[in-house]
Each structure stands twice: as structure tokens, then as C-alpha cells.
Scaffold this active site. Structure first.
Site, mmCIF file in Angstrom:
data_model
loop_
_atom_site.group_PDB
_atom_site.id
_atom_site.type_symbol
_atom_site.label_atom_id
_atom_site.label_comp_id
_atom_site.label_asym_id
_atom_site.label_seq_id
_atom_site.Cartn_x
_atom_site.Cartn_y
_atom_site.Cartn_z
ATOM 1 N N LYS A 82 -22.663 17.261 9.514
ATOM 2 C CA LYS A 82 -21.614 17.787 10.391
ATOM 3 C C LYS A 82 -20.949 16.704 11.227
ATOM 4 O O LYS A 82 -19.751 16.767 11.512
ATOM 5 C CB LYS A 82 -22.197 18.873 11.308
ATOM 6 N N SER A 90 0.828 -1.197 0.000
ATOM 7 C CA SER A 90 0.000 0.000 0.000
ATOM 8 C C SER A 90 0.869 1.256 0.000
ATOM 9 O O SER A 90 1.633 1.482 -0.922
ATOM 10 C CB SER A 90 -0.982 -0.040 1.175
#
Length: 332
Positions: free
Chosen positions: A187, A135
Site C-alpha cells: 500500500k 524523450s
């Protein structure tokens, strides 16, 4: 605690005085304040191959200690590149990577800094993969002029994770509720205190896919892999060294000594050109296999207080996007 600490110091001094040996260096605060110094690992002729170890989770987080902080991996690697940039005798940089990856941003910063270093200096870069270079560990190898994998390397895992801890089930079991007032519907997206909505999952997946496409585009750009192989690589599969070579992810299979030879060859250096490393302290009988990071103490220094207290929960489970093979990170 203070009495015990004083007793340890007294006994150490007494032992040295009795034996007549040279006193060991005693460090309470570690070696983080020492400047980077160059040490030669092998070779004697003109020209240098700079070896930079990259070990563990790739992060730009500063490590908090009791008294002082340790610089992040990104800070230390960039500091080494900056030092090498000023040395015209450095003909090649050898990145020795043993990492399962890390955060998206930290991996991308190192990738960018390596590219910029090459463009500014014309210095050759070789990546040598050790145990794991998956990765983000593979991501930072992409700018290299040659990528070598150790015969037993695990690499690949070209993809992105969004890690999002959830404690809502635990809170329900113990009867704890978290009340939230928010200014917008999204939010508190990613909140560990409630389950994600279908819309939120779709939004996070879209961001994950976009970051994955960036990674895959860079692999395609640097490695020139055809569409069939890229389709398999996009599954984030991991590979052993021979499979990675067949897929075009690495150029050669070899040992670290082979990577040193390749770096010398690409830079047009003599076969006995120096291999150097930047450290903050000297190690006796140092070799290219000493992967000690620049910010950790050495075996010849007694550290009375370990300032690097474990922050496993903070590092491994923080919400965010990662170029990371989590199976490998869990055992490091």
C-alpha cells in the site's frame, strides 16, 4: 502591498497622460480568459500552415495562481488542434518542439490527439525540433509525416524514468519518524519515508520496462528502424542532429524556415501560402520564431501580478513515470 500597487497604477496612468501615448493594456489576471485568435505570420495566398509551439516540460497539470489557474500544456495544444480541425484551409500543422519531455501520460495524450487529428482531417503534420526534443519531446513528434531537426538539436533519450524522492535519510538525521498503518503489504510502495524493498524495486522496474517497450514499439512502428539501430536507441542515448538522422530518428536537418517549406510541400500548398498561429493576444512584428505559448502574457501587456508562482518542487520531483531527459529539464 495594496498602497504600493495603487501607486504603480497611478504612475502608469500619469505617464501616459503626460506623453499623450496610447495607454498600455494593464492586466492583473493575465490573458487566460481570452479566446484563441488566428494571426498570420507570413504568406498571403490560399491555404494555411498552422504553427504550434510546444515548449518546456510536457504536462497535463494545471498551473495554480493566486486568483485563477492557467490551463495545462495538454489542454492548450489540444484546443489548438480542435480549432484547426474546423478550418478546412489548414493544410498542414507544424509542431515546433523544444522540450526534454515530461510525464508518460501527458506525452501519450498529445501523441494520441495528434494521431486522431490526422485521421479525422487528413492534414499533414511536420515536426521541427529546436534546442531539445528528447524523450517525450520526441514521442509526440512520432506521428509527423516529416521530422526535421535543427543542426544543433539534441534528441533521442528514448526511454522511461521512475522518479521517486526519498527523505528518509534527512528524517533520520533530524530525528523525525513517520508511522504508517497500511491495509496491504504494497500500500505504501514508493513512500518517500522509507527505503524501497528488493521486491518493490523489482515491481517498479518491471513497470518501467513495460512503458519503455511501448515507447520503443511506437518508434519502430513510425520510423521503420532496423533491429541493430533499435538496440542502440533502446539504451536511451541522446543524439545530435546528424547522428539522429543516421539512426533514422529524423528525416532531415534544417532550419525552421525549411520546416515551413516542407509543410507547404507535403500539403500541396503554394510557396507563399499563409503561416498562421493561434494566440490569445496580438504581438507586434510577430514571426515564426516567436515561441510564446498561448497562455502567457505578451510584451505589450503589463501584468501587475504574476499568477504563475514557481512550483519547481511539485513539478520536477513528484513521484511518477516520465518520458523525460532530466538533465535538460533541470535547466529549464
Amino acid at each position: 502591498m495594496k498602497t504600493r500597487l495603487n501607486s504603480v497604477v497611478f504612475l502608469l496612468v500619469l505617464m501616459v497622460a503626460i506623453s499623450g501615448c496610447v495607454a498600455p493594456r494593464i492586466s492583473i489576471f493575465g490573458n487566460n480568459g481570452e479566446p484563441l485568435e488566428e494571426y498570420t505570420l507570413q504568406g498571403s495566398t490560399k491555404g494555411k500552415v498552422l504553427l504550434i509551439p510546444i515548449n518546456g516540460i510536457i504536462t497535463d497539470d494545471v498551473e495554480n495562481g493566486i486568483i485563477r489557474k492557467k490551463p495545462s500544456m495538454v489542454q492548450e495544444i489540444v484546443a489548438q488542434l480542435n480549432k484547426a480541425e474546423k478550418d478546412k484551409d489548414v493544410g498542414a500543422v507544424l509542431l515546433v518542439i523544444d522540450s526534454p519531455g515530461g510525464s508518460v501520460t501527458a506525452s501519450d495524450v498529445l501523441y494520441h490527439e495528434i494521431v486522431q487529428f490526422k485521421e479525422k482531417t487528413g492534414t499533414k503534420v511536420v515536426a521541427s525540433m529546436m534546442d531539445v526534443a528528447a524523450s517525450g519531446g520526441y514521442y509526440i513528434a512520432l506521428p509527423a509525416d516529416a521530422i526535421l531537426a535543427h543542426p544543433t538539436t539534441i534528441t533521442g533519450s528514448v526511454g522511461v524514468l521512475f522518479l521517486q524522492p526519498k527523505v528518509v535519510g534527512l528524517l533520520d538525521k533530524i530525528g523525525v519518524e513517520v508511522q504508517v498503518s497500511k491495509s496491504g503489504a504494497n500500500k505504501d510502495i514508493g513512500s518517500p519515508f522509507r527505503a524501497a524493498t528488493a521486491q518493490e524495486k523489482q515491481l517498479i522496474q518491471a513497470m518501467t520496462d513495460k512503458l519503455a517497450h511501448r515507447f520503443l514499439d511506437l518508434v519502430s512502428q513510425h520510423r521503420h528502424i532496423d533491429a541493430k539501430e533499435m538496440a542502440e536507441i533502446a539504451s536511451a542515448k541522446i543524439y545530435l542532429a546528424d547522428e539522429a538522422q543516421r539512426m533514422g530518428l529524423v528525416d532531415r536537418i534544417g532550419y525552421l524556415s525549411d520546416a515551413v517549406d516542407e509543410a507547404r510541400r507535403l500539403a500541396g500548398l503554394d510557396k507563399d501560402a499563409k503561416v498562421v498561429v493561434y494566440r490569445r493576444e496580438k504581438y507586434e512584428n510577430d514571426t515564426i520564431y516567436n515561441m510564446q505559448s498561448t497562455w502567457t502574457g505578451g510584451d505589450d501587456r503589463i501584468v501587475l501580478i504574476d499568477l504563475g508562482l514557481p512550483t519547481l518542487m511539485e513539478r520536477e520531483f513528484a513521484t511518477g513515470f516520465y518520458y523525460l531527459w532530466p538533465t535538460a529539464s533541470a535547466v529549464r
